[in-house]
Design an enzyme around this catalytic site. Structure first.
Site, PDB file in Angstrom:
ATOM      1  N   HIS B 142       2.160   6.215   3.308  1.00  0.00           N
ATOM      2  CA  HIS B 142       1.347   5.490   4.169  1.00  0.00           C
ATOM      3  C   HIS B 142      -0.183   5.938   3.873  1.00  0.00           C
ATOM      4  O   HIS B 142      -1.230   5.624   4.343  1.00  0.00           O
ATOM      5  CB  HIS B 142       1.369   6.031   5.515  1.00  0.00           C
ATOM      6  CG  HIS B 142       2.887   5.992   5.854  1.00  0.00           C
ATOM      7  ND1 HIS B 142       3.711   7.316   5.873  1.00  0.00           N
ATOM      8  CD2 HIS B 142       3.509   5.018   6.293  1.00  0.00           C
ATOM      9  CE1 HIS B 142       4.622   7.085   6.097  1.00  0.00           C
ATOM     10  NE2 HIS B 142       5.149   5.411   6.540  1.00  0.00           N
TER      11      HIS B 142
HETATM   12  S1  FES Z   1       1.102   8.991   4.418  1.00  0.00           S
HETATM   13 FE1  FES Z   1       2.812   9.146   5.419  1.00  0.00          FE
HETATM   14  S2  FES Z   1       4.175  10.345   4.808  1.00  0.00           S
HETATM   15 FE2  FES Z   1       2.446  10.626   3.585  1.00  0.00          FE
END
Ligand code: FES
Ligand code: HEM
Lengths: 416, 177
Positions: B142
């Site tokens: 993410h």
């Molecule tokens: S940014 Fe969501 S798990 Fe690493």
């Protein structure tokens, strides 16, 4: 309509153990049904049939599957290559999960459009939401079982959602895992629960039907049935209609199973799980994408998790958030338009959930998330208040027969 | 509740029977909770899982600018032999605007060795090394960016990559856990 048994053996049993009247009460064929149901009312019985397909294929898979990190992946390949018709069982089961969600989502949107969550069907609606939650848990844990890369990392990301809660978060995650990472204890318990939950769903479905038959089906007009002139017996009329729908549905199902069995899955799940390497794009199965999009739309970890769970839990409040006295959107000129905006927002979330969370998809997922919640929290109460619904027919038969008179056939039908 | 009085107490007064009733229900509830506990506790890490909790890593083969990833308690641990440039950058950023403030010094035992969990504090993916806006780690799941000290700089992750408990047992060997 009380059950009349002719067969003396059945009568003997019924006198001692009232199984037949109980079954009849739940899925009885004499059940008086509104005569104006359209094809959207097919999806309930379809969902029941898919549940049976999942249980039957699942039990077969469990005969050949091994829930251990060192063997799970290979045992699924063994099912695919060596077990007689194993490929068929697995493809039916994997695609059956997708079909289950297709059918249930349509079933839910049907309820939303026709106001089926309103009095006196609130508990029926609640049980439906609980079934949805149980299905999600089941499908999530099932997807972990083949122990591919997506299984492993999907399990890691989803179980880690709980770590967002302050204080209790980390102990909960360790408890779910049975260790310090997703590992063999996790796989083992997921198998056990994946086996159990579908049977819990069967129990919930029975309650769902019990609640349904208390007041009977809603219908496209959203006007309650007023007497025998408004109903036809379930059998043969709707049994035949359901069977026809089943035929069409099975063609759709068969297309995926036989012509495109891996399209709905993810190729990375054919790579054995590796705890040291995360795949470049982790995406859940398509049926979780709208919720995944909501999770990622929020820049805050706890906030994202709360909104994601809230997106489902808010459905429990619908009977009170919808202030309109009219059930069916057919008679709600304003709300009907918002309904379709809501459908678009859900499709937008579905799409955005499968894209990397940046640029347009991220922007779209934020807009759609805002609308998703605004639809329930703002639009529903306000439109119900201000909208002037179109005049409702006096009864189900009035728009067709005029005046709601008793048509010639209806009186005779009462004795069916 | 119970108005079936037996003692001489007046109306509304708690009776001996009320007391017995509440005590019985209370003991029953405690007993039930005690009986449920084993069924909850069995899901927590078992003794063998808890026992597997330390490993040793030989550092002598890790050149400057190289990292190794080892598996500890089922999770990756990054052991990075940092370059002088990375150390300088990490120390210089001690005063930057950090979401989870920590000095570089507090995160290492010897500046050239950075030992930390390779588990993104967002939802647990393994970040990719020497990538991202801060030349440290980048999580592809993410989009979280970590710097050369493993501190979170940008993205949804709330915390720095955690430093596990470890000790140098010699100049070229560490024990994690
Ligand atoms: S940014 Fe969501 S798990 Fe690493
Ligand atoms: C609500 C009904 C069910 C749903 C939605 C469901 C869903 C799933 C899903 C999505 C998978 C992963 C498929 C894959 O990609 O390989 C799976 C696998 C599996 N399921 Fe189910 N399942 C259900 C019922 C059951 C039942 C009742 C059993 C056993 C009695 C079962 C046994 C298995 C087994 C052994 C696997 C691993 C084999 C495989 O991955 O193909 N399932 N399930």
């Amino acid at each position: 309509m009380a059950l009349q048994l002719q067969n003396p053996i059945l009568k003997w049993i019924e006198y001692r153990l009232p199984v037949f009247s109980t079954i009849d009460h739940m899925v009885g064929s004499g059940y008086p049904t509104p005569k104006n149901l359209n094809y959207l009312w097919n999806f309930g019985s379809l969902a029941g049939i898919v549940l049976v397909v999942q249980i039957v294929t699942g039990i077969v898979l469990a005969m050949h599957y091994t829930p251990h990190t060192s063997l799970a992946f290979d045992s699924v390949e063994h099912i695919m290559r060596d077990v007689n018709y194993g490929w068929l069982m697995r493809y039916l089961h994997a695609n059956g999960a997708s079909m289950f969600f297709v059918v249930v989502y349509i079933h839910i949107f049907r309820g939303l459009y026709y106001g089926s969550y309103k009095t006196p069907r609130e508990l029926l609606w609640f049980i439906g939401i609980i079934i949805l939650l149980a299905m999600m848990a089941t499908a999530f844990m099932g997807y972990v079982l083949p122990w591919g890369q997506m299984s492993f990392w999907g399990a890691t990301v989803i179980t880690n959602l709980f770590s967002a809660f302050p204080f209790i978060g980390d102990p909960i995650v360790t408890w779910l895992w049975g260790g310090f990472a997703v590992d063999n204890p996790t796989l083992n318990r997921f198998f056990s629960l994946h086996f159990l939950l579908p049977f819990v769903i069967v129990g919930l479905v029975m309650l769902h039907l019990l609640a349904l038959h208390q007041h009977g089906s809603n219908n496209p007009l959203g006007v309650e049935k007023k007497g025998p002139q408004d109903t036809i017996p379930f059998h043969p009329y709707y049994t035949v209609k359901d069977l026809f729908g089943l035929g069409v549905f099975l063609i759709f199902f068969a297309y995926w199973v036989f012509f495109n069995p891996n399209y709905l899955g993810h190729p990375d799940n054919y790579i054995p799980a590796n705890p040291l390497v995360t795949p470049a794009h982790i995406v859940p199965e398509w049926y979780f994408l709208p919720f995944y999009a909501i999770l990622r739309a929020v820049p805050d970890k706890l906030g994202g998790v709360l909104l994601m769970f809230g997106a489902i839990l808010i459905l429990f409040l619908l009977p009170w958030l919808d202030t309109s006295r009219v059930k069916s959107s057919r008679f709600r000129p304003i709300y009907k338009q918002f309904y379709w905006v809501f459908v678009l927002a859900c499709i937008g979330l579905l799409w955005a959930g499968g894209q990397p969370p940046e640029g347009l998809p991220l922007y779209l997922s934020r807009v759609c998330t805002v609308y998703y919640f605004a639809h329930f929290l703002v639009v529903m109460p306000l439109v119900g208040w201000f909208e002037r619904p179109r005049p409702l027919p006096a009864s189900i038969s009035e728009p067709v027969l005029g005046g709601g008179k008793l048509p010639a056939g209806a009186a005779a039908r009462g004795t069916h | 509740m119970s108005s079936t009085t037996t003692g001489g107490a007046g109306a509304g007064e708690p009776t001996r029977r009320d007391f017995l009733y509440i005590a019985a229900v209370g003991i029953g509830a405690v007993g039930t909770a005690a009986a449920i506990w084993p069924f909850i506790s069995q899901m927590n890490p078992s003794a063998d899982v808890l026992a597997l909790s330390s490993i040793e890593v030989d550092l002598s083969n890790i050149q400057t600018g190289m990292s190794v990833t080892v598996l500890w308690r089922g999770k990756p641990v990054f052991v990075r032999h940092r370059t002088q440039a990375e150390i300088d950058k990490a120390v210089a950023d001690d005063k930057a605007d950090l979401p989870d403030p920590a000095t570089d010094e507090s995160r290492v035992k010897k500046p050239e060795w950075l030992v930390m969990m390779g588990v993104c504090t967002h939802l647990g993916c393994v970040p990719l090394g020497q990538q991202g806006d801060y030349g440290g780690w980048f999580c592809p799941c993410h989009g979280s960016h970590y710097d050369t000290s493993g501190r979170i700089r940008k993205g949804p992750a709330p915390l720095n990559l955690p430093v596990p408990e470890y000790a140098f047992i010699s100049d070229t060997r560490i024990k994690i856990g």
